[in-house]
Motif scaffolding. Sequence first.
Motif, PDB file in Angstrom:
ATOM      1  N   ALA A 148       0.941  -1.242  -0.024  1.00 49.86           N
ATOM      2  CA  ALA A 148      -0.034   0.139  -0.071  1.00 49.86           C
ATOM      3  C   ALA A 148       0.918   1.230   0.013  1.00 49.86           C
ATOM      4  CB  ALA A 148      -0.964   0.090   1.248  1.00 49.86           C
ATOM      5  N   GLN A 149       1.855   1.198   0.989  1.00 49.40           N
ATOM      6  CA  GLN A 149       2.819   2.327   0.761  1.00 49.40           C
ATOM      7  C   GLN A 149       3.522   2.815  -0.496  1.00 49.40           C
ATOM      8  OE1 GLN A 149       3.441   4.553   3.831  1.00 49.40           O
ATOM      9  NE2 GLN A 149       3.993   5.641   1.702  1.00 49.40           N
ATOM     10  N   GLN A 150       4.016   1.346  -1.020  1.00 48.03           N
ATOM     11  CA  GLN A 150       4.669   1.649  -2.317  1.00 48.03           C
ATOM     12  C   GLN A 150       3.601   2.354  -3.462  1.00 48.03           C
ATOM     13  OE1 GLN A 150       6.123  -2.111  -3.978  1.00 48.03           O
ATOM     14  NE2 GLN A 150       7.447  -1.153  -5.700  1.00 48.03           N
ATOM     15  N   ILE A 151       2.076   1.924  -3.436  1.00 49.90           N
ATOM     16  CA  ILE A 151       1.257   2.390  -4.243  1.00 49.90           C
ATOM     17  C   ILE A 151       1.274   4.059  -3.935  1.00 49.90           C
ATOM     18  CG2 ILE A 151      -1.000   2.591  -5.034  1.00 49.90           C
ATOM     19  CD1 ILE A 151      -0.757  -0.537  -4.414  1.00 49.90           C
ATOM     20  N   VAL A 152       1.234   4.527  -2.802  1.00 47.92           N
ATOM     21  CA  VAL A 152       0.947   5.817  -2.350  1.00 47.92           C
ATOM     22  C   VAL A 152       2.354   6.478  -3.049  1.00 47.92           C
ATOM     23  CG1 VAL A 152       0.675   7.466  -0.420  1.00 47.92           C
ATOM     24  CG2 VAL A 152      -0.536   5.398  -0.632  1.00 47.92           C
ATOM     25  N   ASP A 153       3.398   5.932  -2.780  1.00 41.56           N
ATOM     26  CA  ASP A 153       4.672   6.474  -3.076  1.00 41.56           C
ATOM     27  C   ASP A 153       4.637   6.751  -4.771  1.00 41.56           C
ATOM     28  OD1 ASP A 153       5.281   6.612  -0.435  1.00 41.56           O
ATOM     29  OD2 ASP A 153       6.816   4.844  -0.538  1.00 41.56           O
ATOM     30  N   LYS A 154       4.079   5.976  -5.306  1.00 42.43           N
ATOM     31  CA  LYS A 154       3.882   6.141  -6.738  1.00 42.43           C
ATOM     32  C   LYS A 154       2.952   7.219  -7.254  1.00 42.43           C
ATOM     33  CE  LYS A 154       5.139   2.776  -9.629  1.00 42.43           C
ATOM     34  NZ  LYS A 154       6.789   3.083  -9.906  1.00 42.43           N
ATOM     35  N   LYS A 155       2.292   7.822  -6.268  1.00 47.18           N
ATOM     36  CA  LYS A 155       1.168   8.907  -6.475  1.00 47.18           C
ATOM     37  C   LYS A 155      -0.117   8.302  -7.218  1.00 47.18           C
ATOM     38  CE  LYS A 155       4.541  12.645  -6.796  1.00 47.18           C
ATOM     39  NZ  LYS A 155       4.987  13.813  -7.582  1.00 47.18           N
TER      40      LYS A 155
END
Length: 374
Positions: A181-188
Amino acid sequence: MNIDIFAEHFSELEDPRQAAKVVYPLFDVVFLTLCAVIAGCEGWEDIEDFGENRFDWLQEHGFFKLGLPVHDTIARVMSLLDSEALQRCFASWMQACTELTDGLVVAIDGKTLRGSYNREDRCSSIHMVSAFASANGVVMGQVKTDEKSNEITAIPQLLNLLELKGCLVSLDAMGCQKEIAQQIVDKKADYLLTVKGNQGQLHDAVTQVFAGKVHKDSAAQSLEKNPGRLEYREFQVCDASELPEKLKAAWPALTTLGMATTYRVEKHKRAVLEQRYFISSADLNAERLSQAVREHWCIENQLHWVLDVSLSEDACQIYRGNAAANLATMRHFGLNMLRAEKRKMSIRRKQRQALMNEAYLDAVLEAGMSVVIK
């Protein structure tokens, strides 16, 4: 057809053969394999036969100036070729020829290639994880899971390959992990994750939120009738602030909780009532949640089913080296290109046209260089 565009995106590939022994250029073999897959070829001999029957066409486009390789050579090259590099080339090509729009649902799910079981050392079949843009049935990228691992380790590798800004990335319960989930958010981008028992504390809390009250003011209903089957669906959403604060804070940018209730009646079967739960970083209403959940399952019937039925993926008995993973990537290449060609025909019929008609094969390749996802 501008072959240079293809060559540019395959430039990362390194030839695994000894330079002094190379007769047939690597890109020529890869391009032949791609065209043969587009035309419905399934094995090495099929690819050789396709090359023989389209040899003049291939030479007109600048390939195989010294003649055509036999099927054993094609098999050896594709088995030795680095599958991860080919997957990066695929993702690079898709990023170069696609236009993403805000809110696009990108479904990520895995599929096992049943026929890729290694008969020699009893290794299991390979498992590919793919990203699928449901808007028009386009594969955006894929990776092979490690032999002794699962989708949880493969999904971050796939996300690293993709440009996802503004998209809504949907995953089933296997991908419901804080790090993903954090990786997806980091990719905007935003995530939509299915919550099940593997996240027991979260699942219990979300279940309790929707058990406490019925969010009828934030609900969407639908009724689907088919011969012998009736299915009612209801989707509800509420704000993630209804979770305990500590639990909410553990999930990055968590905004929306969702519940899907389905009641299905089929002829000669017992009625089934099912409830599924979701979390998302996007601010979703019930109608948008309903649409996104349905679009996620398009990866099953528009990709996995088509790969098996039209492209005979599970029936493919190729397994040595990297061949199975590389052919899987080629099938994704080919399927994208066939769908980019907009004539109203089934995938199987388009394959037959590409096999029989050089002009149509040119049209498919040309369309494949200008795929647009909206």
